[in-house]
Design a protein around this motif. Structure first.
Motif, PDB file in Angstrom:
ATOM      1  N   PRO A 152       0.822  -1.215   0.000  1.00 12.94           N
ATOM      2  CA  PRO A 152       0.000   0.000   0.000  1.00 12.94           C
ATOM      3  C   PRO A 152       0.853   1.262   0.000  1.00 12.94           C
ATOM      4  O   PRO A 152       1.953   1.290   0.563  1.00 12.94           O
ATOM      5  CB  PRO A 152      -0.816  -0.136   1.292  1.00 12.94           C
ATOM      6  CG  PRO A 152      -0.909  -1.624   1.508  1.00 12.94           C
ATOM      7  CD  PRO A 152       0.410  -2.171   1.046  1.00 12.94           C
ATOM      8  N   ILE A 153       0.327   2.324  -0.617  1.00  6.49           N
ATOM      9  CA  ILE A 153       1.083   3.549  -0.844  1.00  6.49           C
ATOM     10  C   ILE A 153       0.469   4.690  -0.032  1.00  6.49           C
ATOM     11  O   ILE A 153      -0.665   5.098  -0.297  1.00  6.49           O
ATOM     12  CB  ILE A 153       1.071   3.920  -2.335  1.00  6.49           C
ATOM     13  CG1 ILE A 153       1.576   2.743  -3.173  1.00  6.49           C
ATOM     14  CG2 ILE A 153       1.888   5.172  -2.592  1.00  6.49           C
ATOM     15  CD1 ILE A 153       1.264   2.882  -4.651  1.00  6.49           C
ATOM     16  N   PRO A 154       1.185   5.237   0.954  1.00  8.51           N
ATOM     17  CA  PRO A 154       0.661   6.393   1.695  1.00  8.51           C
ATOM     18  C   PRO A 154       0.704   7.637   0.819  1.00  8.51           C
ATOM     19  O   PRO A 154       1.629   7.832   0.024  1.00  8.51           O
ATOM     20  CB  PRO A 154       1.609   6.504   2.886  1.00  8.51           C
ATOM     21  CG  PRO A 154       2.890   5.892   2.404  1.00  8.51           C
ATOM     22  CD  PRO A 154       2.501   4.800   1.447  1.00  8.51           C
ATOM     23  N   ALA A 155      -0.292   8.507   0.972  1.00 11.63           N
ATOM     24  CA  ALA A 155      -0.358   9.711   0.136  1.00 11.63           C
ATOM     25  C   ALA A 155      -1.110  10.811   0.864  1.00 11.63           C
ATOM     26  O   ALA A 155      -1.815  10.571   1.850  1.00 11.63           O
ATOM     27  CB  ALA A 155      -1.039   9.396  -1.200  1.00 11.63           C
ATOM     28  N   ARG A 156      -0.963  12.034   0.366  1.00 13.54           N
ATOM     29  CA  ARG A 156      -1.724  13.188   0.835  1.00 13.54           C
ATOM     30  C   ARG A 156      -2.463  13.779  -0.355  1.00 13.54           C
ATOM     31  O   ARG A 156      -1.882  13.991  -1.426  1.00 13.54           O
ATOM     32  CB  ARG A 156      -0.796  14.242   1.452  1.00 13.54           C
ATOM     33  CG  ARG A 156      -0.158  13.799   2.776  1.00 13.54           C
ATOM     34  CD  ARG A 156      -1.194  13.677   3.886  1.00 13.54           C
ATOM     35  NE  ARG A 156      -0.641  13.191   5.131  1.00 13.54           N
ATOM     36  CZ  ARG A 156      -0.626  13.878   6.267  1.00 13.54           C
ATOM     37  NH1 ARG A 156      -1.127  15.101   6.301  1.00 13.54           N
ATOM     38  NH2 ARG A 156      -0.124  13.365   7.364  1.00 13.54           N
ATOM     39  N   LEU A 157      -3.742  14.068  -0.157  1.00 15.01           N
ATOM     40  CA  LEU A 157      -4.596  14.607  -1.210  1.00 15.01           C
ATOM     41  C   LEU A 157      -5.141  15.956  -0.772  1.00 15.01           C
ATOM     42  O   LEU A 157      -5.605  16.105   0.364  1.00 15.01           O
ATOM     43  CB  LEU A 157      -5.751  13.640  -1.491  1.00 15.01           C
ATOM     44  CG  LEU A 157      -6.856  14.122  -2.424  1.00 15.01           C
ATOM     45  CD1 LEU A 157      -6.330  14.317  -3.837  1.00 15.01           C
ATOM     46  CD2 LEU A 157      -8.029  13.137  -2.410  1.00 15.01           C
ATOM     47  N   PHE A 158      -5.099  16.933  -1.667  1.00 14.79           N
ATOM     48  CA  PHE A 158      -5.606  18.270  -1.397  1.00 14.79           C
ATOM     49  C   PHE A 158      -6.712  18.572  -2.401  1.00 14.79           C
ATOM     50  O   PHE A 158      -6.478  18.537  -3.624  1.00 14.79           O
ATOM     51  CB  PHE A 158      -4.487  19.302  -1.509  1.00 14.79           C
ATOM     52  CG  PHE A 158      -3.337  19.070  -0.559  1.00 14.79           C
ATOM     53  CD1 PHE A 158      -3.243  19.801   0.619  1.00 14.79           C
ATOM     54  CD2 PHE A 158      -2.369  18.119  -0.831  1.00 14.79           C
ATOM     55  CE1 PHE A 158      -2.186  19.596   1.503  1.00 14.79           C
ATOM     56  CE2 PHE A 158      -1.314  17.906   0.041  1.00 14.79           C
ATOM     57  CZ  PHE A 158      -1.221  18.638   1.215  1.00 14.79           C
ATOM     58  N   VAL A 159      -7.920  18.847  -1.900  1.00 21.11           N
ATOM     59  CA  VAL A 159      -9.106  19.003  -2.738  1.00 21.11           C
ATOM     60  C   VAL A 159      -9.716  20.380  -2.492  1.00 21.11           C
ATOM     61  O   VAL A 159      -9.826  20.822  -1.345  1.00 21.11           O
ATOM     62  CB  VAL A 159     -10.138  17.898  -2.423  1.00 21.11           C
ATOM     63  CG1 VAL A 159     -11.394  18.060  -3.275  1.00 21.11           C
ATOM     64  CG2 VAL A 159      -9.526  16.520  -2.651  1.00 21.11           C
TER      65      VAL A 159
END
Length: 321
Positions: free
Chosen positions: A207-214
């Motif tokens: 699994p790949i950790p990520a940060r999303l900005f919407v």
């Protein structure tokens, strides 16, 4: 123009394939009612690609830091940056990329990408080189363009945490901590072609950790992710193992190799005009090199030296007849 892949370049290729497989705006709108923050965070994340494409077009800025460590090849770090525009409706865009790799320097280059095809040339050149990525990683949308990066969000797990709000290029956005599940992404219809190299690699990674900005319209403003894998895990994928080589020497070189990719892409200036077209065929050469990579000659295998048997006695020499 054809380039064969040598030992050191195979180690680089492993990272490029990983990056290609996983890897690869706006005004000052405020956080109004469009985002509907009461909705489940995972739902917001998975629907963000559609909301972004609905804007029609955007500028993008991409930074990718590729690091490979371990084994006799030595540590390698490459930072690639690209900026450009993309038309989501026509699935075509253009950009300019640079790299600061000290060992494999890449001159600044221009690119036009549409679906799985990339046209690239170094700044100052007149002719384009065409590279068809569908032979390496095939997706219905296209693997090398900014639109494809959005498809990573189809694999977001259910555990999505809202971090808070921040400012990006004059817009207030919500930040989410997400995890991209490669297994879920590999099974997503319309994202990954069944039995493709992309699907095989996704099934082999963690699994790949990520940060999303919407933003307030549900559009992706920034996506940051960190991907790490062992080359031996990639080499275990039948579709990829042959590309990396199966000689004992190559296996030893890749045994302790670890690849880390840190990627960040931003979308802004939504609705910007995009007038790029595919180059005229008369100005295009077919190429099998990886866009942005210099041509590396094949390093010939060193033949084994046969064991020297007992030297017979020679006439006229001591011990001879």
């Amino acid at each position: 123009m054809t380039t064969t892949i040598g030992r050191r370049s195979r180690a680089v290729l492993a990272g490029c394939v990983a990056a290609l497989t996983l890897t690869a705006c706006g005004g000052g709108d405020s956080l109004g009612g469009g985002l509907q923050p009461w909705r489940p965070a995972a739902e917001i994340a998975r629907e963000a690609p559609d909301a972004t494409r609905a804007a029609g077009s955007s500028r993008f800025e991409l930074e990718m830091i590729h690091t490979s460590t371990g084994g006799p090849v030595g540590d390698l770090t490459t930072t690639m940056r690209a900026t450009g525009t993309y038309d989501f409706a026509r699935q075509i865009g253009e950009g300019r990329a640079t790299s600061d790799d000290s060992e494999l320097p890449f001159p600044p280059q221009e690119e036009i990408f549409t679906n799985n095809e990339v046209y690239h040339r170094f700044v100052g050149e007149d002719r384009w080189r065409k590279f068809d990525l569908s032979e390496l990683v095939d997706t219905p949308i296209g693997q090398h363009d900014p639109s494809e990066q959005l498809e990573l969000l189809r694999g977001v797990s259910d555990d999505v945490q809202e971090v808070g709000t921040t400012q990006l290029r004059g817009a207030e956005v919500r930040e989410y901590a997400i995890t991209i599940d490669p297994q879920r992404l590999a099974a997503a219809q319309g994202v990954v072609v069944k039995d493709s190299l992309t699907q095989a690699v996704l099934q082999a990674v963690e699994p790949i950790p990520a940060r999303l900005f919407v933003d307030s319209d549900g559009r992706v403003r920034r996506l940051e992710l960190t991907f790490e894998t062992k080359v031996t895990d990639l080499a275990a994928v039948p579709e990829l193992g042959g590309m990396l080589g199966d000689s004992p020497m190559m296996q030893e070189m890749l045994q302790d190799r670890v690849i880390t990719v840190e990627a960040r892409i931003e979308y802004f200036d939504f609705g910007v005009p995009v007038t790029v077209q595919e180059p005229d065929p008369s100005q295009v050469d077919t190429s099998v090199t990886i866009p942005g990579m210099p041509e590396i000659p094949e390093i010939p295998e060193i033949p084994e030296i046969p064991e020297i048997g007992e030297i017979p006695d020679l006439p006229g020499l001591p011990g001879g007849n």
